[in-house]
Design a protein around this motif. Structure first.
Motif, PDB file in Angstrom:
ATOM      1  N   PHE A   1     -19.759  63.542 -61.649  1.00 17.70           N
ATOM      2  CA  PHE A   1     -19.490  62.972 -60.328  1.00 17.70           C
ATOM      3  C   PHE A   1     -18.628  63.915 -59.476  1.00 17.70           C
ATOM      4  N   VAL A   2     -17.661  64.640 -60.100  1.00 11.36           N
ATOM      5  CA  VAL A   2     -16.725  65.492 -59.342  1.00 11.36           C
ATOM      6  C   VAL A   2     -17.134  66.958 -59.374  1.00 11.36           C
ATOM      7  N   ARG A   3     -18.317  67.242 -59.975  1.00  7.99           N
ATOM      8  CA  ARG A   3     -18.702  68.655 -60.079  1.00  7.99           C
ATOM      9  C   ARG A   3     -18.843  69.296 -58.698  1.00  7.99           C
ATOM     10  N   GLY A   4     -19.446  68.573 -57.771  1.00 12.13           N
ATOM     11  CA  GLY A   4     -19.613  69.133 -56.419  1.00 12.13           C
ATOM     12  C   GLY A   4     -18.294  69.383 -55.731  1.00 12.13           C
ATOM     13  N   ASP A   5     -17.334  68.460 -55.894  1.00 14.39           N
ATOM     14  CA  ASP A   5     -16.019  68.637 -55.268  1.00 14.39           C
ATOM     15  C   ASP A   5     -15.301  69.848 -55.851  1.00 14.39           C
ATOM     16  N   ALA A   6     -15.399  70.047 -57.165  1.00 16.36           N
ATOM     17  CA  ALA A   6     -14.747  71.201 -57.790  1.00 16.36           C
ATOM     18  C   ALA A   6     -15.388  72.503 -57.331  1.00 16.36           C
ATOM     19  N   THR A   7     -16.701  72.522 -57.224  1.00 22.95           N
ATOM     20  CA  THR A   7     -17.383  73.738 -56.756  1.00 22.95           C
ATOM     21  C   THR A   7     -16.978  74.075 -55.325  1.00 22.95           C
ATOM     22  N   ALA A   8     -16.911  73.037 -54.480  1.00 23.90           N
ATOM     23  CA  ALA A   8     -16.483  73.275 -53.092  1.00 23.90           C
ATOM     24  C   ALA A   8     -15.053  73.808 -53.037  1.00 23.90           C
ATOM     25  N   GLY A   9     -14.169  73.283 -53.901  1.00 21.53           N
ATOM     26  CA  GLY A   9     -12.787  73.759 -53.922  1.00 21.53           C
ATOM     27  C   GLY A   9     -12.698  75.219 -54.305  1.00 21.53           C
ATOM     28  N   ILE A  10     -13.499  75.652 -55.280  1.00 28.08           N
ATOM     29  CA  ILE A  10     -13.491  77.063 -55.688  1.00 28.08           C
ATOM     30  C   ILE A  10     -13.979  77.955 -54.537  1.00 28.08           C
ATOM     31  N   LEU A  11     -15.042  77.520 -53.857  1.00 28.16           N
ATOM     32  CA  LEU A  11     -15.535  78.309 -52.728  1.00 28.16           C
ATOM     33  C   LEU A  11     -14.485  78.415 -51.617  1.00 28.16           C
ATOM     34  N   ILE A  12     -13.781  77.335 -51.328  1.00 26.91           N
ATOM     35  CA  ILE A  12     -12.736  77.356 -50.291  1.00 26.91           C
ATOM     36  C   ILE A  12     -11.604  78.290 -50.701  1.00 26.91           C
ATOM     37  N   LEU A  13     -11.256  78.281 -51.990  1.00 26.03           N
ATOM     38  CA  LEU A  13     -10.207  79.173 -52.486  1.00 26.03           C
ATOM     39  C   LEU A  13     -10.576  80.638 -52.266  1.00 26.03           C
ATOM     40  N   ILE A  14     -11.798  81.010 -52.603  1.00 27.61           N
ATOM     41  CA  ILE A  14     -12.239  82.402 -52.437  1.00 27.61           C
ATOM     42  C   ILE A  14     -12.284  82.779 -50.957  1.00 27.61           C
ATOM     43  N   ILE A  15     -12.804  81.875 -50.128  1.00 24.91           N
ATOM     44  CA  ILE A  15     -12.909  82.166 -48.689  1.00 24.91           C
ATOM     45  C   ILE A  15     -11.517  82.347 -48.078  1.00 24.91           C
ATOM     46  N   ASN A  16     -10.544  81.491 -48.476  1.00 26.39           N
ATOM     47  CA  ASN A  16      -9.183  81.609 -47.941  1.00 26.39           C
ATOM     48  C   ASN A  16      -8.549  82.941 -48.332  1.00 26.39           C
ATOM     49  N   MET A  17      -8.745  83.362 -49.563  1.00 26.46           N
ATOM     50  CA  MET A  17      -8.162  84.626 -50.008  1.00 26.46           C
ATOM     51  C   MET A  17      -8.754  85.800 -49.239  1.00 26.46           C
ATOM     52  N   ILE A  18     -10.084  85.852 -49.163  1.00 23.90           N
ATOM     53  CA  ILE A  18     -10.725  86.983 -48.469  1.00 23.90           C
ATOM     54  C   ILE A  18     -10.392  86.951 -46.976  1.00 23.90           C
ATOM     55  N   GLY A  19     -10.505  85.745 -46.391  1.00 28.15           N
ATOM     56  CA  GLY A  19     -10.180  85.649 -44.956  1.00 28.15           C
ATOM     57  C   GLY A  19      -8.739  85.973 -44.663  1.00 28.15           C
ATOM     58  N   GLY A  20      -7.811  85.530 -45.515  1.00 25.95           N
ATOM     59  CA  GLY A  20      -6.386  85.832 -45.285  1.00 25.95           C
ATOM     60  C   GLY A  20      -6.100  87.314 -45.371  1.00 25.95           C
ATOM     61  N   ILE A  21      -6.704  88.006 -46.346  1.00 22.23           N
ATOM     62  CA  ILE A  21      -6.486  89.454 -46.471  1.00 22.23           C
ATOM     63  C   ILE A  21      -6.997  90.170 -45.226  1.00 22.23           C
ATOM     64  N   CYS A  22      -8.165  89.777 -44.750  1.00 23.87           N
ATOM     65  CA  CYS A  22      -8.728  90.419 -43.543  1.00 23.87           C
ATOM     66  C   CYS A  22      -7.840  90.164 -42.314  1.00 23.87           C
ATOM     67  N   ILE A  23      -7.370  88.918 -42.150  1.00 24.15           N
ATOM     68  CA  ILE A  23      -6.512  88.598 -40.993  1.00 24.15           C
ATOM     69  C   ILE A  23      -5.195  89.370 -41.072  1.00 24.15           C
ATOM     70  N   GLY A  24      -4.616  89.448 -42.252  1.00 27.71           N
ATOM     71  CA  GLY A  24      -3.346  90.180 -42.387  1.00 27.71           C
ATOM     72  C   GLY A  24      -3.494  91.635 -42.064  1.00 27.71           C
ATOM     73  N   MET A  25      -4.573  92.272 -42.489  1.00 28.88           N
ATOM     74  CA  MET A  25      -4.752  93.699 -42.252  1.00 28.88           C
ATOM     75  C   MET A  25      -5.133  93.979 -40.802  1.00 28.88           C
ATOM     76  N   MET A  26      -5.948  93.120 -40.194  1.00 29.95           N
ATOM     77  CA  MET A  26      -6.450  93.401 -38.851  1.00 29.95           C
ATOM     78  C   MET A  26      -5.538  92.833 -37.756  1.00 29.95           C
ATOM     79  N   ALA A  27      -5.029  91.603 -37.943  1.00 25.59           N
ATOM     80  CA  ALA A  27      -4.264  90.979 -36.865  1.00 25.59           C
ATOM     81  C   ALA A  27      -2.765  91.275 -36.940  1.00 25.59           C
ATOM     82  N   HIS A  28      -2.243  91.492 -38.127  1.00 29.21           N
ATOM     83  CA  HIS A  28      -0.797  91.675 -38.281  1.00 29.21           C
ATOM     84  C   HIS A  28      -0.439  93.065 -38.781  1.00 29.21           C
ATOM     85  N   ASP A  29      -1.365  93.976 -38.853  1.00 33.38           N
ATOM     86  CA  ASP A  29      -1.131  95.382 -39.250  1.00 33.38           C
ATOM     87  C   ASP A  29      -0.407  95.461 -40.588  1.00 33.38           C
TER      88      ASP A  29
END
Length: 497
Positions: A4-32
């Motif tokens: 029942f919770v497999r979909g929720d766990a998969t979505a959480g893992i995808l959000i975790l990866i997206i936040n990490m990659i997006g945060g690294i890109c924002i830090g390097m490009m927007a905040h030097d």
């Protein structure tokens, strides 16, 4: 719940990866920021977001899944949730402890968490106090047991109907009727019943099979209407070698007689089958012995199996193609009981009733003149003469017959004049000699491979048929007017006084 919770766990893992990659890109490009600083800062933020959002969501999904999957019938979700949360004080106590620990962590909204912990703890204490204050439930005495079978009032359901055809077997013969153990007796009996239904002309009742511990292990018994009419002893691990009358040697085994026809036979080992057939024996297995015996008994007692219900079914079937014929016969011309007795008389003399149209037409033709079943049976036999002779002699162009000498015929006719076709009033010595001579003549016919047929005047036929039925069951007693015109008659012998 995990599914029942497999979909929720998969979505959480995808959000975790997206936040990490997006945060690294924002830090390097927007905040030097450098790659290392950006990865450290935004990885910590992502982990914090997962701890704050994903873990409670996962726990909540798991709890909901457990509630849903435990429900076995249609229920209110809110009521079920309240029952599980507030039904046990232990659950509220654990929740109060967790909220208290979170409220003590620096930087958290301490007042809110501590107030929630106090509310849960107070509710847990009140539920615990309420459960202690409830009176102890005393187990009610068990309900009285149902009345024993001996004291139960009898009803009509306790009157068991008698099986029309029954087969009882000893315990060593049970594998023959158990298909799981490779038994083929049931299939053999179904085949016998199907063939006899086609030959006799009416639906033969089903054969009810049961084991009987009162029988010997290798014995079986055939019952008609609850009365034993035949029995035998068979050996499932052996085969029966039957002596047809002319064999060229003896076999080692258990000597016996064929239960159906009384011929000499020997139970032999399966490995001796080819040798027995070489000597002229007819070899059959145990299931065939029982099926043949059952077939012979049903044919012999077919008239006992035909009742009002079966005759009514025959008439209903004929009414589909000849409704006017059936409507005119019964009950307008003949009562159903008279039709039943007439058909039973035909079956007793081994005359099938397959040709119901001819039988009903003959009954309707002669019903106005007589309603005596014996006389109606004689008229029907004349109408079925071609079928009767065909069943006896096959396609042979001539019919070998045995007759009575004129002097004996005249004597029998005179003796029946005052007896209304009853058993002839003969002296015992003459009756015994006539029976013996007819039996010898019939035996000679059977040894020569020809049918034993006694040809007599019509007024003597029924009486002599009844007279010889128990002495020579295989003899056919025909009247002169039953022989079709296209059949030649060959005289074999004449029996005198």
């Amino acid at each position: 719940a995990s599914k029942f919770v497999r979909g929720d766990a998969t979505a959480g893992i995808l959000i975790l990866i997206i936040n990490m990659i997006g945060g690294i890109c924002i830090g390097m490009m927007a905040h030097d920021m450098s790659f290392g600083d950006s990865a450290r800062v935004y990885t910590l933020l992502t982990i914090g977001d997962g701890l704050v959002a994903q873990i409670p969501a996962l726990l909540l999904s798991t709890a909901v899944a457990i509630i849903v999957t435990r429900m076995s019938k249609s229920q209110d979700m809110g009521g079920e949730l309240a029952k599980q949360l507030f039904g046990q004080p232990r659950a509220l106590a654990i929740a109060a402890a967790l909220l208290c620990v979170i409220g003590l962590i620096p930087g958290m909204p301490n007042v809110v968490f501590l107030m929630m912990a106090a509310l849960c703890g107070g509710a847990a204490w009140m539920l615990h106090k309420h459960s202690l204050a409830e009176p102890e439930i005393v187990d009610s005495p068990p309900p009285p047991p149902p009345p024993a079978a001996e004291t139960r009032e009898l009803t009509w359901d306790d009157v068991q109907p008698v099986d029309i055809i029954g087969l009882e077997v000893g315990y060593r013969l049970v594998p023959l009727v158990d298909q799981a153990q490779g038994g083929d007796l049931l299939a053999r009996i179904r085949g016998v019943r199907r063939k006899l239904t086609q030959d006799l002309g009416f639906l033969v009742q089903a054969v009810h099979i049961r084991d009987n511990l009162d029988l010997a292990p290798n014995s079986y018994r055939i019952n008609l209407a609850g009365v034993p009419v035949g029995e035998g002893v068979i050996y499932p691990e052996r085969e029966l070698a039957i002596n047809p009358g002319k064999v060229f040697g003896k076999l080692a085994g258990i000597e016996t007689h064929d239960p159906a026809f009384g011929m000499e036979a020997v139970w032999i080992e399966p490995g001796s089958r080819d040798h027995a057939q070489t000597l002229g024996y007819t070899v059959v297995d145990a299931s065939t012995v029982v099926a043949t015996h059952l077939s012979h008994i049903i044919q012999t007692h077919a008239h006992e199996l035909l009742g009002h219900e079966e005759v009514q079914q025959l008439l209903n079937t004929l009414a589909k193609t000849a409704p006017k014929l059936v409507e005119d016969l019964t009950p307008r011309l003949l009562p159903l009981s008279t039709v039943v007795r007439t058909l039973q008389g035909l079956l007793a003399e081994r005359v099938p009733i397959r040709n119901m149209r001819t039988i009903v037409e003959t009954l309707a033709e002669h019903a106005a003149r007589t309603q005596d079943p014996a006389q109606l049976q004689a008229h029907v036999r004349v109408a079925l003469g071609r079928q009767i002779v065909q069943d006896i002699a096959g396609m042979s162009s001539e019919l070998p017959v045995i007759t009575l000498e004129p002097e004996l015929e005249q004597l029998l006719t005179n003796s029946l004049a005052g007896n209304n076709a009853a058993t002839p009033g003969l002296e015992p010595g003459l009756a015994e000699r006539m029976q013996r001579r007819l039996a010898e003549a019939a035996q000679r016919q059977e040894l020569s491979g020809e049918p034993a047929v006694l040809l007599v005047p019509p007024q003597l036929r029924q009486t002599l048929a009844r007279f010889m039925r128990s002495i020579v069951p295989s003899m056919h007693v025909l009247a002169w007017n039953e022989i079709p015109d296209n059949r030649k008659v060959r005289l074999v012998t004449a029996v005198g006084r």
